[in-house]
Design an enzyme around this catalytic site. Structure first.
Site, PDB file in Angstrom:
ATOM      1  N   ALA A  69       0.865  -1.411   0.062  1.00 23.69           N
ATOM      2  CA  ALA A  69      -0.110  -0.054  -0.075  1.00 23.69           C
ATOM      3  C   ALA A  69       0.737   1.194  -0.036  1.00 23.69           C
ATOM      4  CB  ALA A  69      -0.906   0.026   1.310  1.00 23.69           C
ATOM      5  N   GLU A 111      -1.969  -9.465  -1.718  1.00 22.60           N
ATOM      6  CA  GLU A 111      -3.483  -9.716  -1.934  1.00 22.60           C
ATOM      7  C   GLU A 111      -4.193  -9.727  -3.088  1.00 22.60           C
ATOM      8  OE1 GLU A 111      -5.325  -8.582   2.598  1.00 22.60           O
ATOM      9  OE2 GLU A 111      -4.095  -6.927   1.729  1.00 22.60           O
ATOM     10  N   GLU A 131       2.436  -6.878   6.915  1.00 22.38           N
ATOM     11  CA  GLU A 131       1.676  -5.752   7.661  1.00 22.38           C
ATOM     12  C   GLU A 131       2.050  -5.595   9.076  1.00 22.38           C
ATOM     13  OE1 GLU A 131      -0.770  -7.038   4.035  1.00 22.38           O
ATOM     14  OE2 GLU A 131       0.360  -7.827   5.307  1.00 22.38           O
TER      15      GLU A 131
END
Length: 662
Positions: A69, A111, A131
């Site tokens: 991200a 993902e 994460e």
């Protein structure tokens, strides 16, 4: 730049033989920014309505897939389209979607790959869910999709550990369906995509979780919770996997997303993001961004002791031709054996392990004279921690080395400016302070002497990064950043010993605070002799009125130098740490000799005084300009001293405590 133009620049579409190839180009790491998410949704809808398209490939440019991200978005609200919405659109497409992975697929990138119907990857690809290292858990279906592909045991290790796996391991686990040639990635991916046309679409969310050994899984969960040391994201990851395996995909996905959303604004997540950005900021030194580092192809390491061996292993693993030099032939023989063992330990994959180790070790050569370093681009001196010994060796290195070579010293405490005087052309001389064990510890302090040239410093920083280390620039002082703070920390802990605490009580308190190891366990691991040499060196300058604790000196005089001698603050039997009544007797006697009445010391006081000593010394280091930034100190202490990363480092922690008290 308009939104349409930005989308077009970061995601392009090329159609080949009925296959739409969507190529991501969002430098530097193809982060899943809002613009990229928008572009993905737009193109997925477009190819879905295009009757000429039979299959879709999602890939990246220049050896990159998606590294995760956009971390900068984490502090604010989640912007539409959210990643789960993007992945839902991908998975629900009625044409096969293939992820063609080259480089890294991490976090949200992994993902996304799991949401595709099939996955092919080049041999260099890595998959991971890091994460937890940012204080969160996968929040876009990663956990329930992983469970359906690889089962709870592997899912737990991937999600709670946060470490990436290589392509071969991912293929063995079932995360990758086909390994393709890197030289013709797109051609091979198109060929594979056409093979998938006509097959039933394999939507991961619709798969079932395979049966597994529930008892063994529960034991595994307990082990991960105990390793968390207070880090909430690791606990949450364990709980999410344990909670998700027997739920339907939609319910498990929603619950994981809720936990992700809760964690992303937590104090621990903020602290871990602070360190994430600190690591990137540490790479930029004012005045050096435009300086060209020297090209390094071959490295020489002088000194075949424990530190020299570790540095050599790190260089070999990084791909450098490495020359290990020592005058003692037997020391070189022992070092070569130890390096072989260390290299094999780094190779996780059992298949082909011997061949891979042999390939790495083929880059190692040994010599007994410094003249053999006359072709080395960078030379690291790692001999005994003595100013006279090091100065003599550095003088000889400078005479033997080619004129363009960068010369480095690995020292824990010695004066780099004084050592620079032993080197002809001192502008090419710097300090590279590795931490033991050098092949494992990620931190390297790059020490800039007064005479160090800009190119030498830039070369040291780039070289450390090439070893997969975290370089932090430091100025010259006794102990630099980490060991100077460590000295203040240990001194305060030794005061506590005389006042009533025992080594095991101090270590336990600080490990419960989140330190990787307590100060006395760390001393045993590093070796008590290094700090002892420093104390002896500084003894003539010590104020006679200064409080001084002699217990560590007494241990050294008894030959108890830590793990390497089988005894230090603790005893070690087959590598296992054990309490030693002799040490507690020394502690009590030290109090008695000084007339100190021992009193019980609470865990809270131990932690307050320990962390307070770190913070105080860190502030002095910053004020003196030894470190460039407070974040550099936080980065160094978390990676070099085991300060809990989820607390952000000592100065970040101090600021947050002050805010909370205010």
């Amino acid at each position: 730049m308009s939104n349409e133009i930005q989308q077009a620049s970061i995601l392009t579409r090329t159609d080949v033989n009925g296959v739409a190839v969507l190529t991501i180009d969002n430098p530097p790491v193809n982060a899943l920014s809002q613009a990229l998410r928008n572009a993905l949704v737009h193109h997925i809808r477009e190819v879905g309505n295009d009757k000429c398209v039979e299959a879709v490939i999602i890939t990246g440019t220049s050896g990159r897939f998606i590294a995760g991200a956009d971390i900068k978005e984490f502090k604010g609200p989640i912007l539409d389209p959210s990643l789960p919405d993007v992945l839902k659109a991908i998975e629900q497409l009625d044409k096969p979607v293939i992820a063609a992975v080259e480089g890294v697929a991490l976090g949200g990138g992994a993902e996304l790959a799991l949401a595709c119907h099939y996955r092919c990857a080049t041999g260099d690809a890595k998959f991971g869910f890091p994460e937890v290292k940012l204080g969160i858990i996968p929040g876009a279906g990663g956990i329930p999709r992983l469970l359906r592909l690889v089962g709870p045991k592997i899912t737990l290790d991937l999600v709670a550990g946060g470490r990436p796996i290589d392509c071969e391991t991912a293929f063995a686990f079932g995360l990758v369906d086909k390994i393709i040639e890197q030289a013709d990635k797109i051609g091979a991916a198109i060929e594979y995509a056409l093979e998938c046309v006509g097959k039933p679409l394999r939507r991961t969310s619709l798969l079932s979780v395979a049966t597994f050994d529930a008892d063994a899984f529960n034991v595994q969960c307990v082990a991960w919770r105990s390793r968390a040391r207070g880090q909430a994201s690791v606990i949450a990851a364990v709980d999410a996997v344990a909670d998700s395996w027997d739920r339907g995909f939609a319910e498990a996905d929603a619950r994981c997303r809720l936990e992700f959303t809760r964690l992303r604004t937590s104090d621990q997540a903020n602290a871990l993001r602070h360190l994430f950005f600190a690591e990137r900021q540490a790479q930029h030194v004012p005045g050096l961004d435009s300086v060209q580092a020297a090209n390094i192809a071959s490295v020489a390491v002088v000194g075949a002791g424990t530190m020299g061996r570790g540095i050599a292993v790190a260089c070999l693993i990084a791909g450098y031709c490495t020359l290990l030099i020592d005058v003692d032939e037997e020391a070189l023989r022992r070092a070569a054996l130890a390096i072989g063992v260390a290299v094999e330990k780094t190779i996780k994959d059992k298949a082909g392990k011997s061949d891979k180790a042999s390939q790495i070790l083929s880059r190692l050569s040994t010599a007994q004279t410094l003249q053999d370093a006359n072709n080395s681009d960078l030379i690291v001196e790692a001999v005994f921690e003595d100013i006279d010994v090091k100065s003599s060796v550095l003088t000889q290195i400078a005479m033997a080395a080619p004129p363009q070579a960068t010369i480095c010293t690995n020292t824990s405490y010695l004066d780099i400016d004084q050592l620079a005087g032993a080197v002809s052309s001192p502008e090419r001389f710097i300090g590279l302070h590795f931490f033991a064990p050098a092949e494992i510890m990620r931190l390297v302090e790059v020490i800039r002497a007064k005479t160090s040239g800009e190119q030498a410093v830039a070369t040291g920083l780039r070289f450390a990064r090439s070893l997969s280390k975290i370089p932090v620039l430091a100025g010259v002082c006794d102990g630099f950043i980490v060991n100077r703070i460590l000295a203040a920390y240990r001194r305060e802990m030794e005061y506590l010993l005389e006042e009533g605490a025992l080594p095991r009580e101090i270590d336990a308190a600080l490990e419960r605070f989140g330190m990787a190891m307590g100060p006395f366990a760390v001393a045993d691991l590093s070796g008590l002799d290094i700090a002892w040499a420093r104390r002896k060196r500084l003894a003539p300058m010590r104020d006679p009125q200064e409080r001084y604790v002699k217990i560590a000196d007494q241990l050294c005089e008894m030959g108890r130098l830590g793990r390497k001698t089988g005894a230090g603050w603790y005893s070690y039997v087959d590598g296992t740490r054990q309490l030693d009544p002799l040490v507690e007797e020394l502690v009590v006697n030290s109090s008695r000799e000084k007339g100190i009445t021992r009193q019980p010391i609470s865990e809270a006081e131990i932690v307050d005084r320990a962390i307070g000593s770190m913070i105080s010394e860190a502030r002095k280091i910053l004020a003196e300009g030894i470190a460039l930034r407070a974040s550099d100190i936080d980065l160094a202490i978390t990676n070099g001293l085991g300060f809990p990363a989820w607390r952000g480092g000592p100065l970040y922690y101090a600021d947050r405590m002050a805010e909370n008290q205010g």
